[in-house]
Scaffold this active site. Structure first.
Site, PDB file in Angstrom:
ATOM      1  N   LYS A   1      23.222 -10.136   4.427  1.00 32.51           N
ATOM      2  CA  LYS A   1      23.748 -11.658   4.800  1.00 32.51           C
ATOM      3  C   LYS A   1      22.996 -12.864   3.978  1.00 32.51           C
ATOM      4  CE  LYS A   1      25.999 -11.254   9.075  1.00 32.51           C
ATOM      5  NZ  LYS A   1      26.490 -12.021  10.125  1.00 32.51           N
TER       6      LYS A   1
ATOM      7  N   ASP B   1      31.441 -17.268  10.642  1.00 31.91           N
ATOM      8  CA  ASP B   1      31.023 -16.328  12.054  1.00 31.91           C
ATOM      9  C   ASP B   1      31.494 -17.739  12.543  1.00 31.91           C
ATOM     10  OD1 ASP B   1      29.348 -14.137  11.700  1.00 31.91           O
ATOM     11  OD2 ASP B   1      27.689 -14.570  10.678  1.00 31.91           O
TER      12      ASP B   1
END
Length: 284
Positions: A77, A114
């Site tokens: 990520k 997210d």
């Protein structure tokens, strides 16, 4: 070979997937596969285990193979930000990306959904939730916590309390996100729950196979909304105790669903519905 031949159709079907190491635990292929079938979309979503040393080469190759984008999970990520050509403000602020779009001009567009998924899950589950009603308390200071902090502050939380086993990580978040963030020592984490109206476990503590989350909830108000990013088990011991204390609770499965929707829409051209049937598919 004609344009209508099966091979030609497969070649033109958009491809997406998820990359990580390991990748077998990911539920994203089940979710996206369900949406593709539900909306009769001629596309494919593929799980791909990618070693860190092969990440850059893989990202260069995927667009040439017909991929329109990928989800990104641990441990890639952060690294994908350095490989992307365009990084959204929220991905830069969080310091990680979970969604990549391979644009027609050849550039890689990196985003982080997210935080969006976290807030969307709260609003979908508890429509009357009001972020500026009182302080928020966040347990943990890892990558998931950074997305939660960014989204809560952006939603209007006036005071955000944070505690992490390693205090320096909480201090880093305060340095980056500003004076609205107040750091508590891990030994005093229970104290930050006093008068908090939104309480979040953003650690993996309490997950199946992990250590339990051992924070006293004596100061927790029955008026608080309590949520856990962990969704295995769906009702964690943390949520179960909050329910006993009269709190409204939100499990972490909805965040997984809501964070996935923007990427699916960009890749396949259909905004998917988040409903009980979608949850059932992931719980089977």
């Amino acid at each position: 070979m004609t344009e209508d031949s099966p091979v030609s159709q497969i070649q033109h079907a958009p491809l997406a997937g998820v990359i990580g190491w390991p990748i077998a635990h990911s539920r994203s292929p089940i979710l996206h596969g369900y949406w593709l079938k539900r909306y009769s979309i001629d596309g494919h979503y593929i799980p791909m285990p990618v070693l860190p040393e092969n990440l850059a080469e893989t990202l260069r190759a995927l667009p040439r193979l017909g991929f329109v984008g990928v989800n990104v999970t641990i441990p890639h990520k952060e690294a994908v930000l350095t490989l992307a050509d365009v990084v959204t403000d929220r991905a830069a602020l969080i310091g990680a990306a979970n969604t990549l779009i391979f644009r027609p001009d050849g550039k890689i567009h990196a985003d982080n959904t997210d935080g969006y998924g976290f807030i969307a899950n709260l609003r979908h589950s508890i429509p009357e939730w009001n972020p500026d009603q009182g302080p928020a308390a966040v347990i943990g200071a890892g990558g998931a916590a950074r997305a939660v902090v960014a989204s809560l502050l952006d939603s209007g939380v006036a005071e955000l309390r944070i505690s992490n086993r390693t205090r320096v990580r909480s201090e880093q978040i305060r340095a980056e996100f500003g004076a609205r963030v107040i750091v508590y020592d891990w030994a005093q984490a229970g104290n930050m729950l006093e008068n908090a109206t939104t309480v979040v476990n953003a650690t993996s503590l309490g997950m199946q196979g992990k250590q339990p989350l051992r924070i006293p909830l004596d100061a927790l108000s029955a008026d608080a909304l309590v949520t856990d990013l962990v969704y295995t088990p769906l009702v964690t011991p943390f949520l179960a105790e909050a329910q006993i204390r009269g709190c409204r609770t939100v499990d972490g499965l909805g965040m997984l669903l809501h964070q996935a929707a923007p990427g699916f829409e960009r890749w396949f051209g259909q905004r998917p519905a988040i409903d009980d049937e979608t949850r059932r598919v992931l719980l089977e």
